[in-house]
Design an enzyme around this catalytic site. Structure first.
Site, PDB file in Angstrom:
ATOM      1  NE  ARG A  28      -3.540  -2.519   0.179  1.00 45.42           N
ATOM      2  CZ  ARG A  28      -3.163  -3.601  -0.516  1.00 45.42           C
ATOM      3  NH1 ARG A  28      -2.135  -3.546  -1.352  1.00 45.42           N
ATOM      4  NH2 ARG A  28      -3.827  -4.725  -0.425  1.00 45.42           N
TER       5      ARG A  28
ATOM      6  CB  SER B 140      -8.793  -2.426   4.695  1.00 37.13           C
ATOM      7  OG  SER B 140      -9.286  -3.542   4.034  1.00 37.13           O
TER       8      SER B 140
ATOM      9  CD  GLU C  38      -5.308  -0.121   2.917  1.00 37.56           C
ATOM     10  OE1 GLU C  38      -5.037  -1.167   3.519  1.00 37.56           O
ATOM     11  OE2 GLU C  38      -5.940  -0.105   1.845  1.00 37.56           O
TER      12      GLU C  38
HETATM   13  P1  FAD Z   1      -8.615   8.466  -3.436  1.00 34.07           P
HETATM   14  O1  FAD Z   1      -9.274   7.879  -2.245  1.00 34.07           O
HETATM   15  O2  FAD Z   1      -9.330   9.535  -4.161  1.00 34.07           O
HETATM   16  O3  FAD Z   1      -7.164   8.983  -3.032  1.00 34.07           O
HETATM   17  C1  FAD Z   1      -6.275   8.164  -2.318  1.00 34.07           C
HETATM   18  C2  FAD Z   1      -4.891   8.860  -2.300  1.00 34.07           C
HETATM   19  O4  FAD Z   1      -4.376   8.879  -3.629  1.00 34.07           O
HETATM   20  C3  FAD Z   1      -4.999  10.328  -1.880  1.00 34.07           C
HETATM   21  O5  FAD Z   1      -3.848  10.651  -1.138  1.00 34.07           O
HETATM   22  C4  FAD Z   1      -5.020  11.101  -3.196  1.00 34.07           C
HETATM   23  O6  FAD Z   1      -4.470  12.407  -3.090  1.00 34.07           O
HETATM   24  C5  FAD Z   1      -4.105  10.227  -4.043  1.00 34.07           C
HETATM   25  N1  FAD Z   1      -4.377  10.323  -5.481  1.00 34.07           N
HETATM   26  C6  FAD Z   1      -5.516   9.999  -6.137  1.00 34.07           C
HETATM   27  N2  FAD Z   1      -5.366  10.180  -7.462  1.00 34.07           N
HETATM   28  C7  FAD Z   1      -4.104  10.651  -7.641  1.00 34.07           C
HETATM   29  C8  FAD Z   1      -3.331  11.041  -8.784  1.00 34.07           C
HETATM   30  N3  FAD Z   1      -3.831  11.008 -10.024  1.00 34.07           N
HETATM   31  N4  FAD Z   1      -2.065  11.470  -8.583  1.00 34.07           N
HETATM   32  C9  FAD Z   1      -1.533  11.553  -7.330  1.00 34.07           C
HETATM   33  N5  FAD Z   1      -2.219  11.194  -6.220  1.00 34.07           N
HETATM   34  C10 FAD Z   1      -3.484  10.749  -6.379  1.00 34.07           C
HETATM   35  N6  FAD Z   1      -7.951  -1.012  -1.632  1.00 34.07           N
HETATM   36  C11 FAD Z   1      -7.155  -2.058  -1.931  1.00 34.07           C
HETATM   37  O7  FAD Z   1      -5.948  -1.880  -2.119  1.00 34.07           O
HETATM   38  N7  FAD Z   1      -7.671  -3.322  -2.027  1.00 34.07           N
HETATM   39  C12 FAD Z   1      -8.984  -3.594  -1.839  1.00 34.07           C
HETATM   40  O8  FAD Z   1      -9.393  -4.739  -1.951  1.00 34.07           O
HETATM   41  C13 FAD Z   1      -9.849  -2.506  -1.522  1.00 34.07           C
HETATM   42  N8  FAD Z   1     -11.167  -2.706  -1.313  1.00 34.07           N
HETATM   43  C14 FAD Z   1     -11.958  -1.646  -1.016  1.00 34.07           C
HETATM   44  C15 FAD Z   1     -13.335  -1.873  -0.793  1.00 34.07           C
HETATM   45  C16 FAD Z   1     -14.180  -0.813  -0.497  1.00 34.07           C
HETATM   46  C17 FAD Z   1     -15.636  -1.072  -0.244  1.00 34.07           C
HETATM   47  C18 FAD Z   1     -13.652   0.513  -0.427  1.00 34.07           C
HETATM   48  C19 FAD Z   1     -14.554   1.682  -0.144  1.00 34.07           C
HETATM   49  C20 FAD Z   1     -12.308   0.748  -0.651  1.00 34.07           C
HETATM   50  C21 FAD Z   1     -11.445  -0.318  -0.930  1.00 34.07           C
HETATM   51  N9  FAD Z   1     -10.077  -0.127  -1.143  1.00 34.07           N
HETATM   52  C22 FAD Z   1      -9.277  -1.202  -1.444  1.00 34.07           C
HETATM   53  C23 FAD Z   1      -9.470   1.230  -0.991  1.00 34.07           C
HETATM   54  C24 FAD Z   1      -9.441   2.066  -2.276  1.00 34.07           C
HETATM   55  O9  FAD Z   1     -10.456   1.679  -3.165  1.00 34.07           O
HETATM   56  C25 FAD Z   1      -8.088   1.977  -2.977  1.00 34.07           C
HETATM   57  O10 FAD Z   1      -7.030   2.417  -2.160  1.00 34.07           O
HETATM   58  C26 FAD Z   1      -8.090   2.817  -4.257  1.00 34.07           C
HETATM   59  O11 FAD Z   1      -6.948   2.517  -5.011  1.00 34.07           O
HETATM   60  C27 FAD Z   1      -8.114   4.326  -3.992  1.00 34.07           C
HETATM   61  O12 FAD Z   1      -8.325   4.989  -5.222  1.00 34.07           O
HETATM   62  P2  FAD Z   1      -9.147   6.350  -5.302  1.00 34.07           P
HETATM   63  O13 FAD Z   1      -9.124   6.794  -6.715  1.00 34.07           O
HETATM   64  O14 FAD Z   1     -10.465   6.206  -4.685  1.00 34.07           O
HETATM   65  O15 FAD Z   1      -8.200   7.282  -4.435  1.00 34.07           O
END
Ligand code: FAD
Length: 302
Positions: free
Chosen positions: A175, A225, A295
Site C-alpha cells: 500500500r 480496510s 491505511e
Molecule cells: P482516493 O481515495 O481519491 O485517493 C487516495 C490517495 O491517492 C490520496 O492521497 C489522493 O491524493 C491520491 N491520489 C488519487 N489520485 C491521484 C493522482 N492522479 N495522482 C496523485 N495522487 C493521487 N484497496 C485495496 O488496495 N484493495 C482492496 O481490496 C480494496 N477494497 C476496497 C473496498 C471498499 C468497499 C472501499 C470503499 C475501498 C477499498 N479499497 C481497497 C481502498 C481504495 O479503493 C483503494 O485504495 C483505491 O486505489 C483508492 O483509489 P481512489 O481513486 O479512490 O483514491
C-alpha cells in the site's frame, strides 16, 4: 479572496467545472466530508497541467482527489483547491498493453482487459478506486497488486515537468508508492498484461466479486480496510477478538460483516470515525500488543 480566485479560475479555465464550498461527502465512498473551498474538475490533461501550474504560482494549498475511496475527509472540509481527476478518463490499448489516464475507474480498466481477453488485472475488479489512486496506494487484493502488472507512468513533478517512471523507480511496497511523498501526480499509467482465456478471466472476476460481496460490507458506505494488515496477524480477527464487532461511536460502526471495516451506519461524521479508529487502535494494542497502522488517509482541516 476566494471570490477573486474563483473568478480567476472561471476566466482561465472555462472548460473545467469550478465550484465553491462544494460538499466533499458527494465524492467519497464514506459519504463523509465537509466542503472544499474551491472544487475544480478539469476536462483534459492539458488543462489539468495549466490548473496545477496556476495553483503552484498562487501558492494555493491543494488536494488531488481520485474516486475518494481511500480517504476520510474532515467535517470542516479542505481549505484551498480540491482537484478532482475523474474526468481524465481516456483508456487505450495496444497489443497487450493498456494505457489509462488517472481518472479511469479500476472497474472500467478491468472490464476492458476482460473484453480484450487480457489477464493480469482480475484481482483489481471490485476495488472502487481510480487508476491514479490505485497507483498511489499500490492497491491490491486476493494476492495481486498494481505493481505486478504496472509497466510505467506519466507523472507531473512539483516543478511542472512531465516525467515517465518505470516500475523500478516507483518504490512500490505494501500500500505504498513514491506518489505518497507528494512530489508527483499520476497523469496516466500503463499496464502490461498477457493474452489469456476469456472464460477463465470472466470466472475469476465473477468469483472475486462474489467473495467481496460475501465478506465485505459493500452495501454500506465505507472507506475500505481502515488498517494495514499487521505482520503475522489479520486485522479483522484482532478487532473481533477484542469484542468490537458492531461497536459503534455516533454513526460510525465496526462492520458486523468484516471487522477490518468501519461503516457509515447512520450519518456518521468524520469525528465519529476518528474516535472509533483511535478506540480500536487502543483496544487492540492493549489486548494483543499489536499496533494497527492506518491505511485510510486523513484529509482536510482537523
Ligand atoms: P482516493 O481515495 O481519491 O485517493 C487516495 C490517495 O491517492 C490520496 O492521497 C489522493 O491524493 C491520491 N491520489 C488519487 N489520485 C491521484 C493522482 N492522479 N495522482 C496523485 N495522487 C493521487 N484497496 C485495496 O488496495 N484493495 C482492496 O481490496 C480494496 N477494497 C476496497 C473496498 C471498499 C468497499 C472501499 C470503499 C475501498 C477499498 N479499497 C481497497 C481502498 C481504495 O479503493 C483503494 O485504495 C483505491 O486505489 C483508492 O483509489 P481512489 O481513486 O479512490 O483514491
Amino acid at each position: 479572496m476566494t471570490k477573486d480566485i474563483i473568478r480567476d479560475f472561471t476566466d482561465r479555465f472555462p472548460n473545467s467545472l469550478i465550484l465553491q464550498d462544494e460538499p466533499l461527502k458527494k465524492y467519497t465512498s464514506f459519504k463523509i466530508g465537509g466542503p472544499a473551498d474551491i472544487f475544480v474538475s478539469p476536462m483534459n490533461i492539458e488543462e489539468f497541467i495549466d490548473i496545477y501550474s496556476y495553483v503552484q504560482e498562487q501558492k494555493l494549498p491543494y488536494f488531488i482527489l481520485g474516486n475518494g475511496s481511500n480517504i476520510l475527509v474532515s467535517d470542516k472540509g479542505i481549505r484551498g483547491v480540491v482537484i478532482n481527476m475523474t474526468r481524465l478518463n481516456k483508456l487505450e490499448c495496444k497489443d497487450s498493453v493498456l494505457t489509462a489516464q488517472c481518472g479511469v475507474l479500476l472497474e472500467d480498466l478491468t472490464l476492458k482487459a476482460k473484453e480484450l481477453s487480457l489477464t493480469g488485472l482480475e484481482f483489481a475488479y471490485g476495488i472502487p478506486g481510480s487508476v491514479g489512486g490505485a497507483v498511489t496506494m499500490n492497491a491490491g487484493a486476493y494476492g495481486g497488486e498494481i505493481k505486478d502488472c504496472f509497466k510505467s507512468a506519466k507523472l507531473l513533478s512539483k516543478s511542472g515537468e512531465v516525467v515517465t517512471m518505470l516500475s523500478t523507480d516507483m518504490n512500490f511496497g505494501y500500500r505504498q508508492s513514491i506518489i505518497q511523498t507528494g512530489d508527483f501526480i499520476v497523469l496516466e499509467a500503463t499496464f502490461e498484461l498477457t493474452k489469456g482465456n476469456l472464460n477463465d478471466i470472466t470466472a475469476r472476476m465473477d468469483e472475486l466479486k462474489e467473495q467481496r460481496w460475501l465478506k465485505q460490507p459493500m452495501e454500506l458506505p465505507s472507506g475500505g480496510s481502515v488498517f494495514k494488515r499487521p505482520e503475522g496477524h489479520y486485522t479483522g480477527k484482532l478487532v473481533d477478538d477484542c469484542d468490537l464487532r458492531g461497536y459503534q461511536i455516533g454513526g460510525a460502526r465496526i462492520s458486523d460483516k468484516h471487522c477490518g471495516f468501519i461503516v457509515n451506519q447512520d450519518n456518521a461524521t468524520a469525528n465519529d470515525v476518528i474516535s472509533l479508529i483511535k478506540f480500536t487502535q487502543a483496544t487492540v494494542l492493549k489486548g494483543f500488543g499489536v499496533t494497527l497502522e492506518r491505511e485510510l488517509r486523513l484529509v482536510g482541516e482537523w
